[in-house]
Design an enzyme around this catalytic site. Sequence first.
Site, PDB file in Angstrom:
ATOM      1  N   ASP A 122     -79.305 -32.575  50.482  1.00  0.00           N
ATOM      2  CA  ASP A 122     -79.130 -33.167  49.152  1.00  0.00           C
ATOM      3  C   ASP A 122     -80.173 -32.565  48.224  1.00  0.00           C
ATOM      4  OD1 ASP A 122     -77.072 -34.935  49.999  1.00  0.00           O
ATOM      5  OD2 ASP A 122     -78.590 -36.274  50.839  1.00  0.00           O
ATOM      6  N   LEU A 123     -79.739 -31.765  47.284  1.00  0.00           N
ATOM      7  CA  LEU A 123     -80.642 -30.973  46.444  1.00  0.00           C
ATOM      8  C   LEU A 123     -81.691 -31.842  45.756  1.00  0.00           C
ATOM      9  CD1 LEU A 123     -81.294 -28.165  45.300  1.00  0.00           C
ATOM     10  CD2 LEU A 123     -79.709 -28.671  43.419  1.00  0.00           C
ATOM     11  N   ASP A 124     -82.962 -31.534  46.009  1.00  0.00           N
ATOM     12  CA  ASP A 124     -84.105 -32.199  45.383  1.00  0.00           C
ATOM     13  C   ASP A 124     -84.109 -33.711  45.602  1.00  0.00           C
ATOM     14  OD1 ASP A 124     -85.079 -29.805  44.477  1.00  0.00           O
ATOM     15  OD2 ASP A 124     -84.206 -29.973  42.477  1.00  0.00           O
ATOM     16  N   GLU A 125     -83.482 -34.172  46.687  1.00  0.00           N
ATOM     17  CA  GLU A 125     -83.428 -35.605  46.949  1.00  0.00           C
ATOM     18  C   GLU A 125     -83.984 -35.976  48.317  1.00  0.00           C
ATOM     19  OE1 GLU A 125     -79.608 -37.310  46.174  1.00  0.00           O
ATOM     20  OE2 GLU A 125     -79.417 -36.402  44.179  1.00  0.00           O
TER      21      GLU A 125
END
Length: 289
Positions: free
Chosen positions: A231-234
Amino acid sequence: MMTPEYILTLSCPDQRGIVHSVSGFLATHGCNIIDSAQFGDAHSKLFFMRVHFSADDKSIDDSILRADFATLAASWGMQWQLHDAHHKPRVVLMVSKIGHCLNDLLFRYKSGLLPVEIKAIVSNHTDFYQLAASYNIPFHHLPLAAGASAEAKQAQEQKVLEVINANQAELVVLARYMQILSNHMCEALSGRAINIHHSFLPSFKGAKPYYQAHDRGVKLIGATAHFVTGDLDEGPIIEQDVERVDHAMDPEKLTAIGRDVECVVLARAVNYFVEHRILLNGHKTVIFR
């Protein structure tokens, strides 16, 4: 001869007597606690603990400690790790064309402020090969063209993983590596890859975020270091910080301030990892400072 020191980290269902049991185990095995921290999470019902101790009894070696503690841990349902406190983790740094975080980490490493062994630098550009050479660190240029096919991206990531595995890297730091990692890559690096990105209130995505922030009159800028996930940047957040800015600052000034914050936040996150101060609590982290 240097006295062996260890860092024990653990998590388990929260219940009475855990601290007593762990400290009693260490005492009966000739160990002396140097520092200890613990936290019981009322929401997850989990207990977390980090203990730094010396093994003063020379008749009890590493293998005995691990085998005996495994028995204790099983009785409490613990997830645990025992680390050599003197060991310097092997690290691979990844970077693209923006080098402030890379330069900062290299300086801290060379100055002895960051107890790691930086084994390699990987980049999809050649901008920092001379910087790597000045620190006598191998530089691997693994290009990836804009708009590359899925097959080309997979091949490039495989080469990156080969560098990481060849160096037996325990930590991978994305020091402004501006490529989205595939799910396969994220899974291969799960729990041992840290990324840094800006944190705006409100948030801005895409190109030139500091210019977007200037256009909106943002009053706070900051940075977030987190574990890399699909999950991108999460991924689970490790460290954050902010700086107050105002209307008199142009985009270049905001960018400079933002990059300073990114450097500090990433260095803290790496140091927490190296000192085994990060414990996962679901999608969150427990950080024993």
